[in-house]
Design an enzyme around this catalytic site. Structure first.
Site, PDB file in Angstrom:
ATOM      1  N   GLU A 212       0.888  -1.143  -0.081  1.00 18.15           N
ATOM      2  CA  GLU A 212      -0.015  -0.024   0.068  1.00 18.15           C
ATOM      3  C   GLU A 212       0.836   1.378  -0.083  1.00 18.15           C
ATOM      4  OE1 GLU A 212      -2.966  -0.080  -0.540  1.00 18.15           O
ATOM      5  OE2 GLU A 212      -3.805  -1.929   0.219  1.00 18.15           O
ATOM      6  N   GLU A 460     -18.303  -6.413  -2.682  1.00 20.48           N
ATOM      7  CA  GLU A 460     -16.899  -6.914  -2.614  1.00 20.48           C
ATOM      8  C   GLU A 460     -16.830  -8.275  -3.215  1.00 20.48           C
ATOM      9  OE1 GLU A 460     -12.846  -5.748  -1.265  1.00 20.48           O
ATOM     10  OE2 GLU A 460     -14.787  -5.000  -2.248  1.00 20.48           O
ATOM     11  N   GLU A 479     -12.025  -0.047 -10.104  1.00 25.00           N
ATOM     12  CA  GLU A 479     -11.731  -1.166 -11.010  1.00 25.00           C
ATOM     13  C   GLU A 479     -12.721  -1.112 -12.295  1.00 25.00           C
ATOM     14  OE1 GLU A 479      -9.200  -1.840  -7.589  1.00 25.00           O
ATOM     15  OE2 GLU A 479     -11.331  -1.818  -7.832  1.00 25.00           O
TER      16      GLU A 479
END
Length: 637
Positions: A212, A460, A479
């Site tokens: 991250e 999710e 995405e």
């Protein structure tokens, strides 16, 4: 006389029936005459009978029969029908008023509406950004419901959902820097850069996830430095007087603090977390996910080539090679969790979503940026294994059968492990576009868009067998928007502008709160969580804006650009093809050399965005019958 009348009547009836059949089937499978009839359904049954007579298996690679016993098929078109098809199109122009419902909805997008959506995307970004700067900066994130800032959870170090990402380093501001340039706000970009230079330090007692910190912080600092110093000035004169490479120095400092993750591992695969002051925590686990360990090469590689120090690219490439060497000899697949000391797979699931996604992405993007052929060889081999073992369904947009879907399988056997897919997999159509596999990208994207249409968000996890979410939250992930943008760039088809508009309007309706946009806790009842992750501004808003901004400098510049997995803009530049050192190390025997590519690698700086025939740009990217079938698969009707 009666029998003569009967014969004449039968002849007339047969001629009438022949005429009707010619109108229905002779004009091609896309004719709906304003009704939702699946005209080729009965023909498919006949085709199955003929196949049975030939001894072939009518089931093929069907996977959705586990859910349904219904199919909507369409006969395949052939090159021999081209002339005939043009006549049919000419004839059907008389019936434009009766076009299929999908054609009516998606076949055009007025310029005025495009301008409106561009403004809406810009306003969405600034509503989130301005509230972050007002209520949260210098903390890492904005709590958009309470209008407060959020930093690491110091009272609960085990809260990795928060602490993996938040390092007490003004995350949202840094992650958003290049988005300000994309939106054309040079003044605010320069002010934000100054704030970062003056206020950000990585000398913090913060334990963060290497992955991250790399994609959100390191990637943004590198991208912003490159855009600041780019002599081609794609965004105009953005330079700051007196700028002395401070962003690059910050990036270097952070990367040095991440290096301890690569030390003391038997495999060269890094630890998942480091403390920015002290290195790897004493209680660190020896397990990491494939994406976390194998998605560092783009940022580390660019940094190495900018500063002339091979260390960063060397450790990142060593990790990729180590993971690659552990793939299954039977399937060529990798698992999703590995022990960094023993090299044993702890998680044997292989898929395209969480834990795996950006590993594949960075194999291809590393090749595009650096031109290293080994990256392309690995990507092509991985892509072939994905197609052979994860893909279920038939060919899409032609012929017959179920639309394709990529499922989670056992890395050693290729057998399905579960019946869910996750929202992170929605990135894959965009990667397929970069690889030139646009048809498959169109089909997979349509599946995720159908899920979005049903819920107004992407859960999710979605169970394709039960047609229901398995994990219900949606943290404003980018995405699907990213793949929509890349497919529009490849096809220029107005369908994708409609998809973007649907996403934009859903976010406005379902996620907007008092001080920003909030994570959806439940995609069905639309309850919310008080969190706005930094990628909403750095990626989701950026891709939405670019989708509707045809004249953006990124689209008009002579140079080509690529986006990192966090959406940061990086030019495809010859200086990233040059190394100030010799080869890092020769290919280890058995890692790459034994599998030679079937095809010569394409030029790594050539775009795939012009490979769609011109006529495909003015029709639906996916035939209506397949759109209807996919909508049915996710329970839309």
């Amino acid at each position: 006389m009666q029998w003569r009348s009967l014969v004449v009547g039968l002849v007339v009836l047969r001629l009438s029936l022949s005429c009707v059949l010619w109108l229905a089937f002779g004009l091609g499978p896309n004719v709906s005459w304003g009704f939702n009839f699946h005209l080729s359904f009965s023909l498919h049954k006949l085709d199955l009978l003929f196949r049975d007579e030939k001894g072939t298996d009518p089931r093929g690679n069907s996977w959705s029969q586990q859910m349904h016993d219904r199919r909507y098929e369409e006969t395949a078109s052939t090159c021999a029908n081209v002339g005939e098809e043009s006549l049919k199109r000419s004839y059907l122009s008389f019936f434009d008023g009766n076009k299929d419902e999908y054609v009516r909805r998606y076949s055009s997008f007025p310029d005025t509406l495009k301008a409106k959506m561009k403004g809406m995307a810009r306003d969405m970004f600034y509503f989130g950004y301005d509230n972050y700067m007002k209520h949260a900066f210098p903390e890492d994130e904005l709590n958009p419901i309470d209008c407060k800032g959020r930093g690491p959870d110091v009272l609960n170090p085990s809260n990795i959902n928060i602490n993996d990402v938040l390092g007490n380093y003004s995350l949202t501001l840094i992650d958003t820097l290049d988005t300000l340039l994309v939106l054309g706000n040079v003044t605010e970009f320069q002010r934000a850069v100054r704030l970062v230079i003056d206020t950000v330090s990585f000398d913090k007692d913060s334990t963060v996830q290497v992955f991250e910190a790399n994609i959100r912080i390191l990637g943004s600092l590198i991208s912003s430095h490159i855009l600041l110093t780019d002599p081609k000035h794609p965004f105009g004169k953005v330079g700051i007087e007196g700028y002395d490479n401070e962003l690059l120095h910050l990036a270097h400092d952070l990367a040095v603090r991440l290096l301890p993750a690569f030390e003391n591992t038997s495999t060269g695969i890094p630890y998942p977390r480091v403390n920015l002051k002290t290195g790897v925590p004493p209680d660190s686990i020896n397990e990491t996910c494939t994406a976390g360990a194998g998605s560092l090469l783009v940022e580390f590689g660019i940094l190495s080539r900018l500063i002339g120090d091979s260390t960063f690219e060397w450790v990142a490439r060593r990790a990729v090679r180590a993971l690659w060497s552990l793939r299954s000899n039977e399937t060529g697949l990798l698992g999703n969790v590995v022990n960094i000391q023993t090299g044993q797979w702890v998680g044997k699931q292989s898929g395209l979503g969480a834990g795996m996604d950006s590993f594949y992405e960075y194999l291809l993007k590393s090749y595009i940026l650096f031109g290293e052929k080994e990256d392309y060889r690995m990507f092509q081999a991985a892509y072939e294994s994905i197609q052979n073992h994860m893909r279920r369904g038939e060919s899409c947009n032609e012929g017959e059968g179920d639309p394709p879907l990529y499922v989670n399988v056992n890395m050693f056997s290729g057998e399905i492990m579960n019946t869910w897919i996750d929202s992170l997999q929605a990135f894959f159509p965009g990667l397929q576009v970069l690889n030139g596999d646009v048809d498959n990208a169109i089909c997979l994207h349509a599946f995720y868009y159908a899920i979005w249409k049903r819920f107004g968000a992407l859960p999710e996890r979605y169970n394709w067998q039960l047609q229901a979410p398995d994990v219900l939250f949606y943290p404003l992930r980018p995405e699907l928007v990213e793949s929509t943008y890349l497919l529009y760039q490849a096809t220029k088809n107005p369908f994708y502008l409609h998809v973007g508009m649907d996403i934009l309007q859903s976010l406005e309706k379902n996620a907007k709160v008092r001080c920003g946009y909030a994570t959806l806790h439940h995609v069905v009842d639309k309850s919310k969580e008080d969190r706005m992750e930094s990628f909403f501004l750095s990626e989701t808003c950026k891709y939405l804006y670019l989708l509707f901004d045809e004249d953006n400098p990124l689209h008009k510049s002579d140079n080509k650009y690529i986006f990192t997995t966090e959406g940061h803009v990086v030019p495809i530049d010859n200086r990233f093809r040059e190394k100030q050192w010799n080869d890092l190390f020769p290919c280890e025997e058995g890692v790459l050399a034994e599998r030679q590519p079937k095809h010569r690698p394409p030029p790594s700086n050539v775009s795939n965005c012009n490979r769609i025939p011109e006529e495909r740009r003015y029709a639906l990217p996916l035939k209506s019958v397949y759109m209807r079938q996919i909508d049915h698969m996710v329970g839309l009707f």
